[in-house]
Motif scaffolding. Structure first.
Motif, PDB file in Angstrom:
ATOM      1  N   HIS A  90       0.834  -1.201   0.000  1.00 53.57           N
ATOM      2  CA  HIS A  90       0.000   0.000   0.000  1.00 53.57           C
ATOM      3  C   HIS A  90       0.872   1.256   0.000  1.00 53.57           C
ATOM      4  O   HIS A  90       1.904   1.313   0.683  1.00 53.57           O
ATOM      5  N   SER A 108      -5.982  -6.030   4.107  1.00 48.87           N
ATOM      6  CA  SER A 108      -6.582  -5.883   2.783  1.00 48.87           C
ATOM      7  C   SER A 108      -5.516  -5.738   1.707  1.00 48.87           C
ATOM      8  O   SER A 108      -5.732  -5.095   0.680  1.00 48.87           O
ATOM      9  N   CYS A 155     -13.721  -2.152  -6.246  1.00 45.96           N
ATOM     10  CA  CYS A 155     -12.883  -2.523  -5.101  1.00 45.96           C
ATOM     11  C   CYS A 155     -11.426  -2.357  -5.509  1.00 45.96           C
ATOM     12  O   CYS A 155     -11.118  -2.187  -6.693  1.00 45.96           O
ATOM     13  N   SER A 156     -10.536  -2.396  -4.540  1.00 44.10           N
ATOM     14  CA  SER A 156      -9.114  -2.279  -4.839  1.00 44.10           C
ATOM     15  C   SER A 156      -8.654  -3.461  -5.688  1.00 44.10           C
ATOM     16  O   SER A 156      -8.961  -4.614  -5.387  1.00 44.10           O
ATOM     17  N   SER A 157      -7.895  -3.169  -6.729  1.00 46.27           N
ATOM     18  CA  SER A 157      -7.391  -4.225  -7.609  1.00 46.27           C
ATOM     19  C   SER A 157      -6.337  -5.081  -6.930  1.00 46.27           C
ATOM     20  O   SER A 157      -5.976  -6.142  -7.449  1.00 46.27           O
ATOM     21  N   THR A 158      -5.823  -4.626  -5.782  1.00 50.34           N
ATOM     22  CA  THR A 158      -4.817  -5.403  -5.059  1.00 50.34           C
ATOM     23  C   THR A 158      -5.369  -6.019  -3.775  1.00 50.34           C
ATOM     24  O   THR A 158      -4.608  -6.584  -2.994  1.00 50.34           O
ATOM     25  N   ASN A 159      -6.690  -5.902  -3.566  1.00 46.58           N
ATOM     26  CA  ASN A 159      -7.320  -6.553  -2.407  1.00 46.58           C
ATOM     27  C   ASN A 159      -7.725  -7.960  -2.830  1.00 46.58           C
ATOM     28  O   ASN A 159      -8.875  -8.232  -3.163  1.00 46.58           O
ATOM     29  N   ARG A 186     -12.808   0.339 -12.206  1.00 42.55           N
ATOM     30  CA  ARG A 186     -12.087   1.378 -11.492  1.00 42.55           C
ATOM     31  C   ARG A 186     -12.609   2.729 -11.951  1.00 42.55           C
ATOM     32  O   ARG A 186     -13.290   2.832 -12.972  1.00 42.55           O
ATOM     33  N   ILE A 188     -15.232  -0.297  -1.232  1.00 39.80           N
ATOM     34  CA  ILE A 188     -14.042   0.385  -0.740  1.00 39.80           C
ATOM     35  C   ILE A 188     -14.454   1.298   0.413  1.00 39.80           C
ATOM     36  O   ILE A 188     -15.634   1.421   0.726  1.00 39.80           O
ATOM     37  N   TYR A 212     -13.703   7.582   0.447  1.00 37.32           N
ATOM     38  CA  TYR A 212     -13.371   7.852  -0.948  1.00 37.32           C
ATOM     39  C   TYR A 212     -14.526   8.496  -1.707  1.00 37.32           C
ATOM     40  O   TYR A 212     -14.325   9.038  -2.802  1.00 37.32           O
TER      41      TYR A 212
END
Length: 410
Positions: A67, A132, A218-222, A304, A329, A333
């Motif tokens: 992150h 996350s 959602c976060s692409s790295t979660n 996204r 998310i 935000y």
């Protein structure tokens, strides 16, 4: 052995934790400030002598996870200072740098959970945690007969206390440096999912209730969130659609996943991104938004905020659908311009929005449990709002309100 927190005692994110001895200086996390929600003045101008400017004076830098508020300054670390991270963290940072055309991080060594690393007179043991972000770690730092645990970011502890006690070998933990993002909140409300399994169940229900396309923000790295959505979609009989970036950043490749191109790539103009496109294209895995829209059947599409042109093309081919966006998310935000633009887009196209999220950070009860089990001699709160630091005092009799830049001897 000393602790010097350059930044992070009175804010969430931007962690810069120095722990060292007379012989060795180690930095844990090189985090950039979280951008302000209004997106004004977001450049992080912090300078640390011997780390980002001047002559190199740090011996090692450890990254707890990928992150940005824990590794966003990695490209400003002076040459010659070795950087260590988990292997998956390194890979994800490489992918992100390729898609953003930014410098690739120079990682000296990959560490593994539970495997100690002896660096001169300091012993560092990474400990994998649930967060996350895949490949997140705590660090147990031992030197001169003292022990410090820096939690990084974590959600639940599970077997961690027992693992730490084993590593301590009967010795007492001297200092616990704990994050406190959710320290003010006792626990999630009954209406909020408590874990990814509950997110999955609610997502399945939403996917069954709606007949059109279900978009997921959602976060692409979660990775855990993405897997939960995949499982929900499979149970609901829906095809899952991932764009090129999500395909590149993930290692898991579920069957029956459709992959599409959301942004233009060019071998000449965007060569690093194009390399990912070419590999997928050669395997005949990529569709355009228009082609994706024309395929029959119900879909779940990860999106996204940068995908609005792609979404317009998709929806133009399916004008009569009643669609849904699952907002997965942080609620904060919603105050940013990109998320606002996406939500306005949904409103203009008649897309319903459902909130479905669980935090990647420990709540007060989980933090209290970790403190109680480890029973450190001292507690230092970090990664929390300035007005929330006082919340830690009720959890430990020796709670140290260390300030940014203050050196404290263990």
């Amino acid at each position: 052995m000393y602790i010097k927190i350059h930044r992070g005692t009175t804010q969430i994110g931007g962690n810069l934790i120095e722990i060292g001895t007379a012989q060795t200086r180690i930095l844990f996390d090189a985090g950039a400030n979280l951008p302000p929600l209004d997106e004004k003045g977001s450049k992080d101008s912090i300078e640390i002598e011997g780390l980002t400017c001047g002559k190199p004076a740090f011996d090692w830098v450890f990254l707890s996870h990928h992150h940005n508020d824990h590794c966003g300054l990695v490209d400003r670390i002076l040459p010659g200072i070795p950087i260590l991270s988990g292997e998956e963290t390194h890979r994800i940072l490489d992918v992100i740098s390729d898609f953003t055309d930014s410098p690739r991080p120079e990682i000296y060594l990959h560490f593994k959970s539970g495997q100690p690393i002896q660096l001169d007179d300091i012993r560092v043991t990474p400990i994998g945690v649930d967060h996350s972000a895949v490949d997140a770690h705590m660090f147990l730092i031992q030197a001169e007969g003292k022990s410090v645990l820096y939690t990084g970011d974590y959600r639940v502890t599970a077997q961690i206390p027992a693992q730490i006690r084993q590593l301590l070998g009967g010795q007492k933990l001297d200092v616990l440096i704990s994050e406190g993002t959710n320290i003010r909140v006792e626990k999630q409300s009954s209406n909020t999912p408590q874990n990814e399994k509950q997110v999955e169940q609610r997502a399945f229900e939403l996917m069954k209730q709606h007949g059109g396309t279900v978009f997921v923000l959602c976060s692409s790295t979660n990775e855990e969130r993405i897997r939960a959505m995949h499982r929900a979609a499979k149970a609901a009989g829906r095809a899952v659609c991932e764009d090129l970036f999500l395909t590149a950043v993930r290692t898991q490749r579920e069957e029956n996943t459709l992959r599409f191109v959301a942004h233009y790539t060019s071998e000449k103009e965007t060569p690093r991104t194009y390399a990912y496109f070419q590999r997928c294209f050669e395997r005949r895995e990529l569709l355009s938004a228009g082609s994706l829209a024309k395929l029959p059947g119900e879909k779940v599409i990860f999106v996204r905020t940068s995908m609005l042109p792609c979404l317009k093309n998709y929806l133009a081919c399916r004008p009569d659908e009643k669609n849904l966006l699952i907002y997965s998310i942080w609620q904060g935000y919603r105050e940013t311009r990109p998320v606002n633009d996406l939500l306005d887009f949904c409103d203009s196209y008649g897309i319903d929005v459902a909130d479905l999220h669980c935090s990647g950070h420990a709540y007060r009860n989980a933090i209290q449990e970790l403190i109680g089990v480890l029973n450190p001699q001292a507690l230092i709160p970090i990664h929390c709002e300035a007005q929330d630091r006082e919340q830690f005092k009720a959890l430990h009799p020796n709670c140290l309100m260390v300030r940014d830049g203050e050196r404290w001897e263990v």
